[in-house]
Write an enzyme that holds these catalytic residues in place. Structure first.
Site, PDB file in Angstrom:
ATOM      1  N   THR A  11     -23.935   1.247  22.394  1.00  0.00           N
ATOM      2  CA  THR A  11     -22.598   1.877  22.453  1.00  0.00           C
ATOM      3  C   THR A  11     -21.260   1.151  22.999  1.00  0.00           C
ATOM      4  O   THR A  11     -20.281   1.527  22.732  1.00  0.00           O
ATOM      5  CB  THR A  11     -22.647   3.333  23.032  1.00  0.00           C
ATOM      6  OG1 THR A  11     -22.941   3.261  24.458  1.00  0.00           O
ATOM      7  CG2 THR A  11     -23.570   4.341  22.246  1.00  0.00           C
ATOM      8  N   CYS A  12     -21.768   0.011  23.828  1.00  0.00           N
ATOM      9  CA  CYS A  12     -20.662  -0.824  24.059  1.00  0.00           C
ATOM     10  C   CYS A  12     -19.973  -1.606  23.188  1.00  0.00           C
ATOM     11  O   CYS A  12     -20.927  -2.314  22.342  1.00  0.00           O
ATOM     12  CB  CYS A  12     -21.435  -1.492  25.186  1.00  0.00           C
ATOM     13  SG  CYS A  12     -20.231  -3.118  25.941  1.00  0.00           S
TER      14      CYS A  12
END
Length: 116
Positions: A11-12
């Site tokens: 999700t980064c």
């Protein structure tokens, strides 16, 4: 030729950019979500040593967990920091890219090219 490994959080946004750059390079690589496959203490120590980084160099100081644990006010040894990073992976800067005997913190994502 050593396979490239990227330790990341899917999700980064920086991690996603680094993974995309690896895909575009055409080199084989393995993406490891270190939230699902946590680091062992010896693995994280070895990775930091390859990258010539200390635990303080990869400590995420803007995370809530950093503030909640009061880490800004504590003086911890490298071993203590590594233990906390394993317990709380949000404390680790990401992504970390490894190839053979080399590793680096790919921030910004374009620095991943330095290891290819």
């Amino acid at each position: 030729m050593s396979n490239v490994k990227i330790y990341h959080k899917p999700t980064c946004s920086t991690c996603r950019q680094a993974v995309q750059l690896l895909k575009e390079s055409g080199q084989p690589f393995t993406a490891i979500n270190y939230y699902e496959q946590p680091f062992t203490k010896s693995q994280l120590k070895a990775l930091l040593k390859k990258a010539k980084l200390s635990p303080k160099d990869v400590l995420r100081t803007k995370e809530d967990i950093y503030k909640n644990l009061g880490l800004a006010k504590k003086t911890l040894s490298d071993d203590e920091l590594i233990d906390l990073m394993i317990q709380h992976p949000d404390l680790i800067q990401r992504p970390i890219v490894e190839k053979g005997e080399n590793a680096l913190l790919a921030r910004p994502a374009e620095t991943v090219k330095n290891i290819l």
